[in-house]
Design a protein around this motif. Structure first.
Motif, PDB file in Angstrom:
ATOM      1  N   LEU A 272       0.813  -1.223   0.000  1.00 54.97           N
ATOM      2  CA  LEU A 272       0.000   0.000   0.000  1.00 54.97           C
ATOM      3  C   LEU A 272       0.846   1.273   0.000  1.00 54.97           C
ATOM      4  N   THR A 273       1.964   1.273   0.704  1.00 54.88           N
ATOM      5  CA  THR A 273       2.885   2.420   0.720  1.00 54.88           C
ATOM      6  C   THR A 273       2.109   3.741   0.676  1.00 54.88           C
ATOM      7  N   VAL A 274       1.488   4.107   1.780  1.00 55.37           N
ATOM      8  CA  VAL A 274       0.464   5.148   1.747  1.00 55.37           C
ATOM      9  C   VAL A 274       0.980   6.551   1.418  1.00 55.37           C
ATOM     10  N   VAL A 275       2.287   6.779   1.439  1.00 51.66           N
ATOM     11  CA  VAL A 275       2.802   8.058   0.944  1.00 51.66           C
ATOM     12  C   VAL A 275       3.008   7.908  -0.558  1.00 51.66           C
ATOM     13  N   HIS A 276       2.017   8.364  -1.330  1.00 52.86           N
ATOM     14  CA  HIS A 276       2.015   8.171  -2.777  1.00 52.86           C
ATOM     15  C   HIS A 276       2.543   9.377  -3.542  1.00 52.86           C
ATOM     16  N   THR A 277       3.084  10.341  -2.835  1.00 51.27           N
ATOM     17  CA  THR A 277       3.621  11.514  -3.523  1.00 51.27           C
ATOM     18  C   THR A 277       5.139  11.492  -3.576  1.00 51.27           C
ATOM     19  N   GLY A 299      15.544  18.788  -9.185  1.00 48.66           N
ATOM     20  CA  GLY A 299      14.710  18.092  -8.220  1.00 48.66           C
ATOM     21  C   GLY A 299      14.585  16.617  -8.535  1.00 48.66           C
ATOM     22  N   VAL A 300      14.328  15.841  -7.476  1.00 49.24           N
ATOM     23  CA  VAL A 300      14.165  14.396  -7.619  1.00 49.24           C
ATOM     24  C   VAL A 300      12.984  13.951  -6.761  1.00 49.24           C
ATOM     25  N   ILE A 301      12.149  13.086  -7.326  1.00 49.12           N
ATOM     26  CA  ILE A 301      11.056  12.453  -6.583  1.00 49.12           C
ATOM     27  C   ILE A 301      11.337  10.951  -6.562  1.00 49.12           C
ATOM     28  N   ALA A 302      11.609  10.419  -5.375  1.00 54.10           N
ATOM     29  CA  ALA A 302      11.871   8.992  -5.223  1.00 54.10           C
ATOM     30  C   ALA A 302      10.535   8.307  -4.923  1.00 54.10           C
ATOM     31  N   ALA A 303      10.031   7.558  -5.887  1.00 55.27           N
ATOM     32  CA  ALA A 303       8.677   7.000  -5.805  1.00 55.27           C
ATOM     33  C   ALA A 303       8.699   5.666  -5.059  1.00 55.27           C
ATOM     34  N   GLY A 304       8.512   5.736  -3.741  1.00 52.78           N
ATOM     35  CA  GLY A 304       8.522   4.529  -2.925  1.00 52.78           C
ATOM     36  C   GLY A 304       7.411   3.568  -3.273  1.00 52.78           C
ATOM     37  N   GLU A 305       6.251   4.086  -3.660  1.00 51.47           N
ATOM     38  CA  GLU A 305       5.133   3.217  -4.002  1.00 51.47           C
ATOM     39  C   GLU A 305       5.434   2.402  -5.259  1.00 51.47           C
TER      40      GLU A 305
END
Length: 394
Positions: A272-277, A299-305
């Motif tokens: 589920l990895t609820v931090v989806h941003t 900038g970098v967005i590390a997408a854990g989901e």
């Protein structure tokens, strides 16, 4: 980005992970940070301190204008880099050790029982979020911090506003100012009359050693109060709905075997990895990630989901498997900014899921999934409400 299934990340993210795992994306302010989607690359970014968590760094990709305004106005140590981050984090580590957290087990179990007792008296259907998922972590973090739970409606309302990516800067600033003002008054009250709670210990540290300012103490309390109930509450709601869609695995969780329950919690956290941003960073030097050169100031967005659904790391990653082995997910982040409160979250989830399923045989969603309002507009994903029914004794 659209979701084909409300339990899964957007299909576009999956496609990028397969075809272009480090790629440019355009966000709300017109900027084009890098989106990192593979497990190994996400961990590399989060472990490398050349990627800054400071919102003021050039190129930092804020989630929204409201979240950016909130983070600038209410700086906490998660938005700092070392050495300031390490100095502040060190002050709290002792409060969230596994041993210290385990001492809270009786409190969590008592709170769960009280909430389920009250829930059982309500006419069906019952909103699981309002009756159980939200009050449980709220009550626990309030007890830990020394925040009066009687004020929960106030801080929950403002927490929602702060985490709403559709909120404007003015709304976020208002919610931020209200909540910080409330906590500043509470810090002052703890100075006059300390108690046996975390906030009192922070205040005492500030007074006697000068390690913290009053504003630092407010910032820490702000982070712990908001993060301490929002993430776990949404894991309880969304995780319960997920288990109800997998009755055989829910039955195993209901059985309460500690090892099985612990593994189920880790699997739900992964799936589920609820931090989806994503975890947001700004490069302070040129760094190569996944064969792509990311320049300083980008900038970098590390997408854990996405990382937690990477088939190179997890077999059948889109399936719930509570017996999964080697489940080294990044739901709590990775590296120096890994979630400090993860032992408490695990404890609450390991107690909440089996207790809920045992208390209410035949627990089920009272409406179809497509009628459940999911939190697509929030930093923390989950469900706004979850109407449920259960079988009653004849």
């Amino acid at each position: 980005m659209a979701r084909e299934c409300p339990f899964d990340p957007p299909a576009e993210v999956r496609a990028l992970r397969e075809e272009s795992p480090v790629s440019r994306v355009r966000i709300w302010d017109g900027s084009s940070p890098w989106l990192v989607t593979r497990y190994d690359d996400v961990r590399t970014v989060l472990a490398d301190q050349r990627f800054s968590s400071d919102v003021d760094k050039p190129g930092y990709p804020a989630t929204s204008i409201g979240v950016k305004a909130r983070r600038k106005a209410s700086r906490s140590f998660i938005a700092m880099d070392d050495p300031d981050h390490a100095r502040h984090r060190k002050m709290l580590i002792g409060e969230f050790t596994v041993r210290r957290t385990e001492s809270l087990r009786p409190l969590v179990e008592e709170t769960v029982t009280e909430l389920l007792d009250a829930m059982e008296t309500l006419p069906q259907p019952v909103d699981l979020v309002e009756a159980f998922a939200l009050p449980l972590p709220s009550m626990v973090i309030c007890r830990m911090l020394g925040v009066p739970y009687a004020d929960h409606a106030f801080f929950q309302e403002h927490s929602r506003a702060l985490l709403d990516v559709t909120a404007g800067a003015d709304a976020a600033k208002h919610a931020n100012d209200e909540l910080r003002g409330y906590l500043a008054e509470l810090v002052a009250a703890k100075e006059r009359e300390p108690g046996d709670d975390l906030l009192s210990r922070l205040v005492e540290r500030r007074i006697h050693t000068g390690e913290l300012t009053a504003d630092d103490a407010v910032g820490m309390a702000f982070l712990l109060l908001v993060a301490g109930h929002e993430t776990t509450a949404n894991m309880i709601g969304l995780g319960t709905l997920t288990l109800l869609r997998h009755p055989d695995q829910a039955a195993e969780v209901r059985g309460g075997d500690p090892a099985t329950v612990a593994a189920a919690v880790e699997e739900l956290l992964r799936l589920l990895t609820v931090v989806h941003t994503g975890r947001r960073r700004a490069a302070t030097e040129d760094v190569e990630i996944g064969g792509v050169l990311i320049r300083a100031g980008e900038g970098v967005i590390a997408a854990g989901e996405s990382a937690n659904r990477d088939p190179e790391q997890f077999a059948n990653p889109d399936e719930l498997d509570i017996h999964r082995r080697g489940n080294h997910h990044v739901a709590f982040g990775f590296g120096v900014h890994q979630c400090l409160g993860q032992p408490l979250a695990r404890l609450e989830l390991q107690i909440a899921y089996p207790a809920l399923l045992r208390r209410f045989p035949g627990l089920r969603a009272a409406v179809p999934v497509d009628e459940i309002p999911f939190r697509d507009e929030m930093v923390v994903y989950g469900v706004h409400t979850l109407p449920v029914r259960w079988d009653t004794a004849v």
